[in-house]
Motif scaffolding. Structure first.
Motif, mmCIF file in Angstrom:
data_model
loop_
_atom_site.group_PDB
_atom_site.id
_atom_site.type_symbol
_atom_site.label_atom_id
_atom_site.label_comp_id
_atom_site.label_asym_id
_atom_site.label_seq_id
_atom_site.Cartn_x
_atom_site.Cartn_y
_atom_site.Cartn_z
ATOM 1 N N GLU A 50 -7.751 0.936 -5.671
ATOM 2 C CA GLU A 50 -7.508 -0.410 -5.140
ATOM 3 C C GLU A 50 -6.885 -1.276 -6.238
ATOM 4 N N SER B 187 -1.253 0.456 -5.198
ATOM 5 C CA SER B 187 -0.307 -0.603 -4.866
ATOM 6 C C SER B 187 1.038 -0.388 -5.551
ATOM 7 N N GLU C 81 -8.308 4.410 2.812
ATOM 8 C CA GLU C 81 -8.755 5.784 2.587
ATOM 9 C C GLU C 81 -8.768 6.565 3.904
ATOM 10 N N ILE D 33 0.874 -1.174 0.000
ATOM 11 C CA ILE D 33 0.000 0.000 0.000
ATOM 12 C C ILE D 33 0.910 1.223 0.000
ATOM 13 N N VAL E 160 -8.043 6.972 -4.011
ATOM 14 C CA VAL E 160 -7.600 5.620 -3.679
ATOM 15 C C VAL E 160 -7.883 4.722 -4.882
ATOM 16 N N TRP F 267 -6.220 -2.484 2.836
ATOM 17 C CA TRP F 267 -6.983 -1.859 1.745
ATOM 18 C C TRP F 267 -8.371 -1.363 2.147
ATOM 19 N N PRO F 268 -9.156 -2.134 2.889
ATOM 20 C CA PRO F 268 -10.517 -1.644 3.162
ATOM 21 C C PRO F 268 -10.550 -0.348 3.971
#
Ligand code: DCP
Ligand code: MG
Length: 424
Positions: A199, A178, A154, A20, A197, A150-151
């Motif tokens: 993903e 990424s 933000e 990340i 963001v 990831w979830p």
């Protein structure tokens, strides 16, 4: 180590979990700094530059606030052009023809002050990330793989933005992705005060409609060339046959193709102290025969070992990378019981780690030395898998000799020319 950041079910196509990465870039930085010490400038058109006083006419704009940009003022513009578009507020008293609302505030560059503000921002960045790579006074990459997931990435990025706004008083735009290149594009996406963001699963979709100018490393010259080839968007580049790109731009063409597809396996390496030395080499076509690949591994092993010796570095880890079609990145490494400086061992270990790939089709191979220890005072430049050189040292990351040796001995391969910045 990064396992916690890996989303269940996300196949990153390689052996490592998806990092990340945050790219943080301050908004109209010098102008924001001026507003810190002169709050009356908030919300006003502000131009920071040189040469706007009555007795000076030569000079350029360093930056302009977004209000000033609305008048057509921009970085690197001649100060005379800026003054035509946006006259000085200070001149209103003597020039009744001026509409005060169409004028702006001009301030001289004060690097010392901007450096002190940048240092405050940097302190926060280092508190928020394990790895920080500073690339300019107002811009840095952060690897936060072990700080968030990831979830909730933000919210994490918002926290970084909020801290900088609260504690320093300037706004930054942040891109989360990424890879370094997508994070950089993302930070620019909603400037100023932006947060974007992307993903891992959304990368191709995010990049697809973007104009080729926005791709990492593409300047006006390359963009014109790409348009001549009928390539307008990242999707056009991603879907094209890479061969004409490679013919036109060499290794950069291949890199461009990969970046347009969201492929960028550079890691965020910290500023200042090298973590690893690496060399990699792409093949013109995916090779199945083991001979040339082994020869290339030997060349790369010799090059990294020579680099380590030259820089006075001992290493404890020897690794290889093999990229197989379509874009699967495999890394293997061996850790030694103690640090060494042993070129023969580098070659033997690299060949043995590579053995499992030598009969496969391989697009790219690399050799890497890590876990470095330096003899005091001998460290110089920084280089990771991609070899992006650190800013302060003007040394070539690959010497001319090494490059020609790579072409000669590597047969169908060329040593990567490691520069990743704008080339135009
Ligand atoms: N800079 C400069 N000359 C240039 C470009 C930039 O002196 N040609 C300086 C002034 C900028 C700072 O570097 O404030 C940071 O550069 P950026 O490209 O990040 O530009 P800004 O931060 O000003 O604006 P943005 O909001 O687009 O990031
Ligand atoms: Mg900026």
């Amino acid at each position: 180590m990064r396992e916690g950041a890996r989303l269940p079910g996300v196949d990153d196509g390689g052996d490592e979990p998806e990092p990340i990465v945050l790219h943080v870039d301050a908004d109209c930085f010098y102008a924001s700094c001026e507003r810190l010490r002169e709050p009356a400038l908030r919300g006003e058109p502000v131009v920071v530059g040189m040469g706007y006083e009555a007795d000076e006419t030569v000079g350029a704009v360093a930056t302009a606030s977004y209000e000033a940009r609305a008048f057509g003022v921009e970085s690197a513009q001649a100060i005379s052009s800026a003054l035509e578009r946006l006259p000085r507020r200070a001149d209103c008293a003597d020039r009744p023809d001026l509409d005060e609302d169409a004028t702006g505030y001009y301030r001289p560059v004060d690097m010392e002050f901007y450096q002190s503000v940048a240092a405050d921002v940097r302190t926060i960045l280092h508190e928020c990330a394990d790895v920080v790579r500073e690339v300019s006074i107002d811009e840095a990459y952060l690897d936060v793989s072990e700080r968030t997931a990831w979830p909730v990435a933000e919210g994490f990025a918002r926290h970084v933005k909020d801290r900088i706004r609260r504690e320093v008083g300037v706004t930054v735009s942040v891109g989360v992705a990424s890879t370094m290149s997508v994070a950089k594009i993302a930070s620019d996406f909603e400037k100023p005060d932006g947060l974007t963001v992307v993903e891992p699963a959304a990368v191709r979709e995010f990049l697809a409609p973007l104009s080729v100018d926005l791709l990492y490393g593409v300047g006006p010259v390359t963009a014109r060339e790409l348009r001549r080839m009928g390539l307008e968007t990242a999707a056009d580049v991603a879907e094209t046959d890479p061969k004409p790109l490679v013919d036109a731009f060499g290794e950069r063409g291949r890199e461009l193709y990969e970046r347009a597809r969201g492929v960028d396996d550079r890691r965020v390496e910290p500023t200042g102290v090298p973590k690893s030395f690496s060399r990699e080499s792409a093949f013109d076509a995916s090779l199945e025969a083991p001979g040339p690949k082994r020869e290339t591994i030997r060349t790369l092993a010799a090059a990294v070992a020579e680099r380590a010796t030259r820089e006075g570095a001992l290493y404890r880890t020897i690794g290889i990378k093999a990229v197989t079609p379509p874009y699967d990145v495999h890394t293997r490494e061996n850790s030694l019981p103690g640090p060494v400086d042993d070129p023969d061992l580098v070659e033997r270990t690299a060949l043995s780690l590579f053995a499992e790939f030598e009969r496969e089709r391989v697009r790219k191979v690399g050799v890497r030395l890590a876990n470095l220890e330096f003899a005091a005072g001998e460290q110089t430049s920084l280089e990771g898998w991609d070899g992006e050189a650190s800013v302060p040292v003007g040394e070539d990351t690959v010497s001319t000799d090494e490059q020609s040796a790579g072409r000669r001995r590597g047969g169908q391969s060329t040593l990567v020319d490691f520069a990743n910045d704008e080339h135009d």
